[in-house]
Write a protein that holds these residues in place. Structure first.
Motif, PDB file in Angstrom:
ATOM      1  N   CYS A   6      -9.097  -8.744   9.486  1.00  0.00           N
ATOM      2  CA  CYS A   6      -7.912  -7.890   9.319  1.00  0.00           C
ATOM      3  C   CYS A   6      -6.663  -8.718   9.048  1.00  0.00           C
ATOM      4  O   CYS A   6      -5.718  -8.239   8.412  1.00  0.00           O
ATOM      5  CB  CYS A   6      -7.705  -7.020  10.562  1.00  0.00           C
ATOM      6  SG  CYS A   6      -7.275  -7.936  12.066  1.00  0.00           S
ATOM      7  N   GLY A  46      -4.750  -8.420   2.001  1.00  0.00           N
ATOM      8  CA  GLY A  46      -3.487  -8.352   1.283  1.00  0.00           C
ATOM      9  C   GLY A  46      -2.998  -9.681   0.763  1.00  0.00           C
ATOM     10  O   GLY A  46      -2.030  -9.737  -0.006  1.00  0.00           O
ATOM     11  N   GLU A  70      -7.124  -2.047  13.129  1.00  0.00           N
ATOM     12  CA  GLU A  70      -6.229  -2.552  12.083  1.00  0.00           C
ATOM     13  C   GLU A  70      -6.993  -2.751  10.776  1.00  0.00           C
ATOM     14  O   GLU A  70      -6.482  -2.430   9.688  1.00  0.00           O
ATOM     15  CB  GLU A  70      -5.599  -3.874  12.533  1.00  0.00           C
ATOM     16  CG  GLU A  70      -4.580  -4.417  11.556  1.00  0.00           C
ATOM     17  CD  GLU A  70      -3.917  -5.701  12.044  1.00  0.00           C
ATOM     18  OE1 GLU A  70      -3.281  -6.372  11.203  1.00  0.00           O
ATOM     19  OE2 GLU A  70      -4.047  -6.036  13.243  1.00  0.00           O
ATOM     20  N   ARG A 123      -7.741   0.607   9.126  1.00  0.00           N
ATOM     21  CA  ARG A 123      -6.519   1.157   8.540  1.00  0.00           C
ATOM     22  C   ARG A 123      -6.256   0.562   7.151  1.00  0.00           C
ATOM     23  O   ARG A 123      -5.717   1.228   6.264  1.00  0.00           O
ATOM     24  CB  ARG A 123      -5.335   0.871   9.468  1.00  0.00           C
ATOM     25  CG  ARG A 123      -4.003   1.430   8.978  1.00  0.00           C
ATOM     26  CD  ARG A 123      -2.918   1.222  10.031  1.00  0.00           C
ATOM     27  NE  ARG A 123      -2.759  -0.170  10.399  1.00  0.00           N
ATOM     28  CZ  ARG A 123      -2.028  -1.056   9.706  1.00  0.00           C
ATOM     29  NH1 ARG A 123      -1.414  -0.675   8.590  1.00  0.00           N
ATOM     30  NH2 ARG A 123      -1.916  -2.305  10.114  1.00  0.00           N
ATOM     31  N   LYS A 124      -6.666  -0.693   6.937  1.00  0.00           N
ATOM     32  CA  LYS A 124      -6.425  -1.390   5.672  1.00  0.00           C
ATOM     33  C   LYS A 124      -7.604  -1.292   4.704  1.00  0.00           C
ATOM     34  O   LYS A 124      -7.561  -1.839   3.602  1.00  0.00           O
ATOM     35  CB  LYS A 124      -6.136  -2.868   5.936  1.00  0.00           C
ATOM     36  CG  LYS A 124      -4.890  -3.125   6.786  1.00  0.00           C
ATOM     37  CD  LYS A 124      -4.751  -4.619   7.075  1.00  0.00           C
ATOM     38  CE  LYS A 124      -3.511  -4.939   7.902  1.00  0.00           C
ATOM     39  NZ  LYS A 124      -3.399  -6.398   8.204  1.00  0.00           N
TER      40      LYS A 124
END
Length: 382
Positions: free
Chosen positions: A129, A133, A165, A168-169
């Protein structure tokens, strides 16, 4: 999306360390798409024991090597590169940030070296996590292979926080069991969601080559277990059946995550170091009964044991505890719950009183890893 634009960045267990489902799947995917595989540190705090010290030394050695030196025991597939970024086996506070910076730097260098941009990021571990990105990834796939929060020695609250987390991503969720699916769905929202149970290399297990191993010298009948020897095994049950069947040989082959010295007092107990995965099918042929004596708890109930279909593909009689994923394969697997049921099942199979049917070949074929890899790829590209 053309194949020339597709590449994969995978965060998972150490490539070549043991044959995980993710490795089985990507051995097929890498034939058509470039893959960067990142060996990640575990989420359990290291213990002062032989197994953890040995693993820590191996990881440290890989971290100190150059990329070109990091070749596992078997040659890597042409489209695959494996990296081991320097990481500290602790994921809190400053150490977590240090790990994040180290991993992102190493991965970016490897992607640049290979000329790969905007990969599909696949992870089997919640601690990834922290890296999402950072690589301009096309999408994120969480391949949920186990309930890590309930693993022995793991920090449950930290794992759950990381997993939430990560979810969620995440764009795509792939889980390996019904119970895991139920749990993850409670956290997930609008992500694409798929169930993909573990597979098996049908040809390898149905047509094993011969090997020379000390096991052939052990008196029959041989009751066998292959795989990791750890806290998830029910040692009270194991000791009971060894004691009750003193005229049968009980053979365990695998890595000792915890010691089995206490079982060596039994003259009919035998332990051997793990063999390479390509030798396992031939080893299974030397047993008369194969067993899956797991604990029955929250952690194991969500598991989809990799060895289940490998055992079935061997054609040998199989006895297992009543985990949901095991019970799906009754009557090909004899399910026993109490120690007394286990003792009777083993005796009845050896005596010929109980002859569980072999699973039909056409039913196992659809479980082959080649088909699982195609499904997995389609989920990733959906």
């Amino acid at each position: 999306m053309s194949s020339e634009q597709i590449s994969f960045l995978v965060f998972a267990d150490d490539w070549g360390e043991h044959p995980s489902s993710c490795q089985h799947i990507f051995r097929h995917i890498v034939k058509d798409y470039p893959v960067v595989w990142v060996n990640t540190v575990g989420m359990r705090l290291p213990r002062l024991c032989k197994a953890d010290l040995a693993k820590g030394f191996r990881k440290l050695k890989k971290m100190l090597m150059t990329t070109n030196q990091k070749v596992p025991q078997q040659a890597l597939p042409e489209n695959l590169s494996v990296i081991q970024p320097p990481m500290i086996p602790y994921n809190k506070g400053l150490f977590r940030q240090i790990n994040r910076n180290s991993v992102i730097k190493a991965v970016k260098q490897e992607l640049e070296r290979r000329g790969l941009k905007n990969p599909i990021l696949v992870t089997t571990v919640p601690n990834a996590c922290d890296y999402i990105g950072a690589f301009g990834e096309k999408r994120v796939v969480y391949y949920c292979v186990d309930d890590f929060a309930n693993w022995p020695g793991h920090e449950k609250d930290l794992i759950l926080q990381m997993e939430k987390e990560l979810i969620r991503k995440t764009d795509v969720l792939i889980v390996v069991s019904d119970i895991l699916a139920q749990r993850i769905k409670k956290i997930a929202k609008s992500q694409k969601f798929f169930l993909l149970t573990h597979g098996v290399d049908i040809f390898r297990f149905a047509n094993p080559f011969s090997i020379r191993h000390e096991i052939v010298k052990i008196p029959r009948p041989r009751i066998g277990y292959t795989g990791l020897i750890w806290e998830r095994l029910n040692f009270q049950l194991i000791e009971h059946i060894i004691n009750k069947h003193s005229d049968y040989s009980f053979v365990f082959v695998g890595k000792e995550d915890i010691s089995v010295d206490f079982l060596k007092k039994y003259k009919n107990f035998y332990y051997f170091e793990p063999v390479s995965f390509d030798k396992v099918p031939a080893l299974l042929k030397e047993f008369d009964v194969l067993i899956m004596p797991y604990q029955l708890d929250k952690g194991t109930q969500s598991a989809n044991p990799l060895k289940l279909k490998e055992y079935l593909a061997s054609g040998k009689p199989v006895i297992g505890v009543p985990l949901k994923e095991i019970k799906k394969f009754e009557p090909y697997v004899v399910v026993a719950e109490t120690p007394e049921e286990w003792v009777k099942a083993i005796q009845d199979i050896i005596s010929g009183k109980l002859c569980p049917p072999k699973i039909p070949h056409e039913e196992l074929v659809k479980e082959d890893w080649s088909y699982k890899a195609k499904e997995f790829l389609s989920f990733c590209l959906s």
